[in-house]
Write an enzyme that holds these catalytic residues in place. Structure first.
Site, mmCIF file in Angstrom:
data_model
loop_
_atom_site.group_PDB
_atom_site.id
_atom_site.type_symbol
_atom_site.label_atom_id
_atom_site.label_comp_id
_atom_site.label_asym_id
_atom_site.label_seq_id
_atom_site.Cartn_x
_atom_site.Cartn_y
_atom_site.Cartn_z
ATOM 1 N N LYS A 1 22.957 32.359 6.634
ATOM 2 C CA LYS A 1 24.021 32.792 5.721
ATOM 3 C C LYS A 1 25.392 32.479 6.303
ATOM 4 O O LYS A 1 26.267 31.939 5.612
ATOM 5 C CB LYS A 1 23.911 34.298 5.444
ATOM 6 C CG LYS A 1 24.911 34.796 4.398
ATOM 7 C CD LYS A 1 24.891 36.308 4.290
ATOM 8 C CE LYS A 1 25.660 36.948 5.416
ATOM 9 N NZ LYS A 1 25.853 38.403 5.245
ATOM 10 N N ASP B 1 23.959 36.584 0.098
ATOM 11 C CA ASP B 1 23.975 37.900 0.736
ATOM 12 C C ASP B 1 23.389 38.910 -0.242
ATOM 13 O O ASP B 1 22.817 38.540 -1.270
ATOM 14 C CB ASP B 1 25.397 38.278 1.163
ATOM 15 C CG ASP B 1 26.310 38.532 -0.029
ATOM 16 O OD1 ASP B 1 25.913 38.222 -1.186
ATOM 17 O OD2 ASP B 1 27.418 39.052 0.181
#
Length: 210
Positions: A120, A138
């Site tokens: 991420k 997320d």
């Protein structure tokens, strides 16, 4: 969700926010990398307060190393998991200095090999600092993608792969920011604000709120 509805959603999000960006404050790829590394299980507001003071005295890998672990800890002690994050910041800076001439590498594998940097974080840096058409997933983006049926998936990797597959190229650069902001302020976790949602009529969520 069909392609026509999906594009309509993206067009509305773009019209509402033509030039989206992260809410983390940064002035270089390195500052962004450190800010994102610190943002795990912390708010952007909290990270910005800490990095505002930290970057004023040290905003390069070498400057961070010169500052030392204890002082870095002191600057970020208001952020969750600050002890672990401080160690990761120092190790990351050491690698950047020794292996990359103090520069943030524009390379996914290199980024993901840095301490405290996962997929991420790498996606955010590649997208926001280097303008890659990546989509970092997320909790907000995972929720919005599943709730709206834009790109449903059982985990963040599935959602990321689905988004990259179904989002047209013209929207990919900004999609991450549109979805995270939508999840942060409108399609919130406990009770989505459907009444004020600009894509409410296009969303396929079955339990919309009044």
């Amino acid at each position: 969700m069909n392609k026509t509805k999906r594009i309509a959603i993206l067009e509305r999000l773009r019209e509402n926010n033509p030039s989206p960006t992260t809410e983390l404050n940064f002035n270089s790829p390195f500052e962004l990398l450190i800010a994102v590394l610190l943002s795990a299980q912390a708010t952007d507001v909290g990270v910005n307060k800490a990095t505002h003071k930290l970057f004023a005295v040290a905003n390069t890998p070498q400057a961070i190393l010169d500052l030392g672990l204890e002082k870095v800890r002191e600057y970020i002690k208001t952020i969750g998991l600050f002890n672990t994050k401080a160690v990761n910041v120092m190790k990351t800076c050491e690698i950047l200095v020794n292996n990359y001439n103090g520069q943030v590498p524009e390379n996914r594998d290199a980024l993901e090999s840095l301490p405290g940097v996962g997929r991420k974080t790498a996606n955010v840096v590649l997208n926001t600092a280097f303008k890659w058409p990546t989509i970092a997933v997320d909790t907000h983006i995972f929720r919005v993608s599943n709730r709206t049926n834009l790109a449903p998936g059982k985990n963040v990797v599935e959602v990321e792969e689905k988004l990259l597959k179904v989002i047209p190229d013209e929207f990919k650069l900004d999609c991450h920011h549109w979805l995270i902001l939508h999840g942060r302020y409108t399609c919130i976790a406990r009770k989505p604000r459907c009444v004020s949602c600009i894509i409410e009529d296009l969303c396929e969520y079955k339990e919309k709120t009044n």
